[in-house]
Design a protein around this motif. Structure first.
Motif, PDB file in Angstrom:
ATOM      1  N   LEU A 110       0.835  -1.204   0.000  1.00 16.44           N
ATOM      2  CA  LEU A 110       0.000   0.000   0.000  1.00 16.44           C
ATOM      3  C   LEU A 110       0.870   1.254   0.000  1.00 16.44           C
ATOM      4  CD1 LEU A 110      -2.981   1.040   0.225  1.00 16.44           C
ATOM      5  CD2 LEU A 110      -2.562   1.216   2.694  1.00 16.44           C
ATOM      6  N   TYR A 111       1.900   1.265   0.878  1.00 16.65           N
ATOM      7  CA  TYR A 111       2.796   2.431   0.936  1.00 16.65           C
ATOM      8  C   TYR A 111       3.559   2.595  -0.372  1.00 16.65           C
ATOM      9  CZ  TYR A 111       2.063   3.282   5.927  1.00 16.65           C
ATOM     10  OH  TYR A 111       1.509   3.596   7.147  1.00 16.65           O
ATOM     11  N   ALA A 112       4.078   1.478  -0.929  1.00 20.57           N
ATOM     12  CA  ALA A 112       4.839   1.563  -2.166  1.00 20.57           C
ATOM     13  C   ALA A 112       3.963   2.036  -3.326  1.00 20.57           C
ATOM     14  CB  ALA A 112       5.464   0.209  -2.484  1.00 20.57           C
ATOM     15  N   HIS A 113       2.750   1.511  -3.390  1.00 21.08           N
ATOM     16  CA  HIS A 113       1.824   1.924  -4.451  1.00 21.08           C
ATOM     17  C   HIS A 113       1.543   3.419  -4.378  1.00 21.08           C
ATOM     18  CE1 HIS A 113      -1.691   2.003  -7.077  1.00 21.08           C
ATOM     19  NE2 HIS A 113      -2.339   2.621  -6.107  1.00 21.08           N
ATOM     20  N   GLN A 114       1.282   3.919  -3.170  1.00 25.21           N
ATOM     21  CA  GLN A 114       0.972   5.339  -3.036  1.00 25.21           C
ATOM     22  C   GLN A 114       2.198   6.198  -3.299  1.00 25.21           C
ATOM     23  OE1 GLN A 114      -2.203   6.426  -2.626  1.00 25.21           O
ATOM     24  NE2 GLN A 114      -1.327   8.428  -3.121  1.00 25.21           N
TER      25      GLN A 114
END
Length: 458
Positions: free
Chosen positions: A80-84
């Motif tokens: 989730l963090y990497a995607h954002q």
């Protein structure tokens, strides 16, 4: 909960698919390795949990009572963090990421008794290069996730009133106990580098520059044979600098940013020694450079002179001619501590207190047998800037374990309060971002009791 990343992932850009990606053999049966989850542009495979566990163990970690669901949840968080981060155009330092891979490969090999074949079979890779590329992707996405977390937290501050309120809340729940703490001082003497030694280093670097420019010698080869920068030797002295994100010492940046592509600098000095830089490529704000570092030789006479000086200082302190603090202010070569009478600052808490159970093992080993006020024997030490230095140490104060006190332990309480505020901010960000991101959980993991609303059913 955040757990170190594992070694399997894939980015999907267009259509989200959940068919079987690969298979693995278990005895005489073939088990499908399908897609366990999709988070934005990322997929998580069924095998990722086992690979995460293997990586944690390779790094010396202990799984303990952590469940597969908790590990799976931590993988979802990271994606989730990497995607954002990608949505927010956060970039990573490729060279720095690749520089970690050798150490990681060696750590994982240890789990397979040094067998590259077994390791490649476990990760289902045809070659070491293929595994390295996968590890690179993992490292890159760890970096993206870390930078995204930092971005969420960068503007969060805490006021004294918030710290007081946090302390008052702790009093109602039960104040924590802080362990025994020591205050430590040291006096450091660094052998002097002679002007003659400095000139030898400068002349060598000037010779390297001339050989490359006039005779076509390889700059990278000279790095491999001569540089004193162990951190960049394996990459041929390469670093990537960014004008917007300062890295390396100022002297290094100033020279690098003044060069033209293909140009080699004149020898110049930094706190680490003497350098020459080759500017290979300019890519917008990023500069790809290679450098050679030479540390001037420290002569035996200079080493012996420093040793005799620290011996004399120690003798004068022990016989009462001067206090430790006075000697530190007068003679110590360590700028960070000398004006505080040699008092060392805890890099974590930014005060003078070192909790015994959390102390750096090297420092603990140097002071563990000292009584309060006793001066240590002479210790020969070294660091990145000074390969040889001599020091003496003493314990200036000992604070026994005690219940948290607002005045005495303000900085520690403030740190706890800020950590609590960070935790709340990350929780809020995660909750909001989950709801605005495409997420799909498949199979048995749908029955996990997640901390976050990954199933979007709340």
């Amino acid at each position: 909960m955040t757990i170190t990343a594992g070694f399997s992932q894939e980015i999907i850009k267009d259509e989200v698919k959940t068919e079987v990606k690969e298979t693995k053999r278990q005895g005489n049966r073939i088990k499908a390795d399908g897609v366990a989850a999709v988070v934005g542009d990322y997929i998580v495979l069924d095998s990722d949990v086992n690979r995460r566990i293997a990586q944690i163990k390779a790094a010396g970690g202990d799984i303990g009572d952590i469940t597969n669901c908790e590990i799976f949840g931590s993988i979802l968080e990271e994606k989730l963090y990497a995607h954002q981060a990608i949505q927010d155009s956060i970039v990573v330092n490729e060279l720095q990421i690749r520089s970690q891979i050798d150490q990681q490969i060696q750590g994982i090999l240890g789990q397979f008794n040094g067998s590259m074949t077994e390791m490649l079979n476990f990760y289902k890779k045809d070659s070491e290069d293929a595994l390295r590329e996968e590890i690179y992707e993992i490292n890159k996405n760890q970096s993206l996730a870390s930078q995204m977390r930092n971005k969420v937290l960068e503007e969060i501050e805490i006021t004294p009133e918030e710290v007081r309120q946090f302390y008052n809340d702790l009093k109602e729940e039960g104040l924590p106990t802080f362990g025994t703490e020591l205050q430590i001082a040291n006096i450091v003497i660094i052998p002097e580098v002679t002007e003659a030694s400095k000139q030898v280093a400068i002349d060598k670097l000037a010779g390297f520059k001339k050989d490359v420019e006039e005779n076509g010698a390889s700059f990278t080869t000279k790095v491999l044979f001569y540089t004193d920068d162990a951190g960049s030797k394996s990459t041929g002295g390469k670093y990537t600098l960014n004008r917007k994100r300062p890295r390396m010492v100022k002297e290094f940046r100033d020279v690098a940013f003044s060069l033209q592509e293909g140009e080699i600098s004149e020898p110049f000095e930094s706190i680490y020694g003497y350098h020459i830089i080759l500017l290979e490529k300019i890519r917008g704000q990023e500069y790809d450079v290679r450098h050679i570092l030479l540390r001037p030789e420290i002569t035996p006479d200079a080493i012996e002179k420093a040793r005799k000086q620290i011996e004399d200082i120690r003798t004068r302190i022990v016989d009462g001619s001067v206090t430790f603090a006075e000697a530190a202010r007068e003679f110590s070569d360590e700028e960070e501590t000398k004006f505080e009478g040699g008092q060392m600052t805890n890099p974590t808490t930014q005060d003078f207190n070192f909790e015994l159970t959390k102390m750096d093992p090297e420092i603990y080993g140097q002071i563990q047998d000292l009584k309060d006020g006793e001066v240590s024997p002479i210790i020969q030490d070294g660091d990145r800037e000074n390969p040889i230095k001599f020091k003496i140490m003493t314990v200036t104060n000992r604070i026994d374990d005690h219940e948290a006190d607002f005045a005495r332990d303000y900085l520690k309480i403030k740190r706890l309060a800020l950590q609590n505020k960070h935790f709340d901010a990350l929780g809020k960000w995660q909750e909001e971002t989950i709801m605005s991101t495409y997420i799909k959980i498949n199979g048995d993991y749908r029955s996990c009791d997640f901390n976050g609303n990954w199933l979007k059913n709340k």
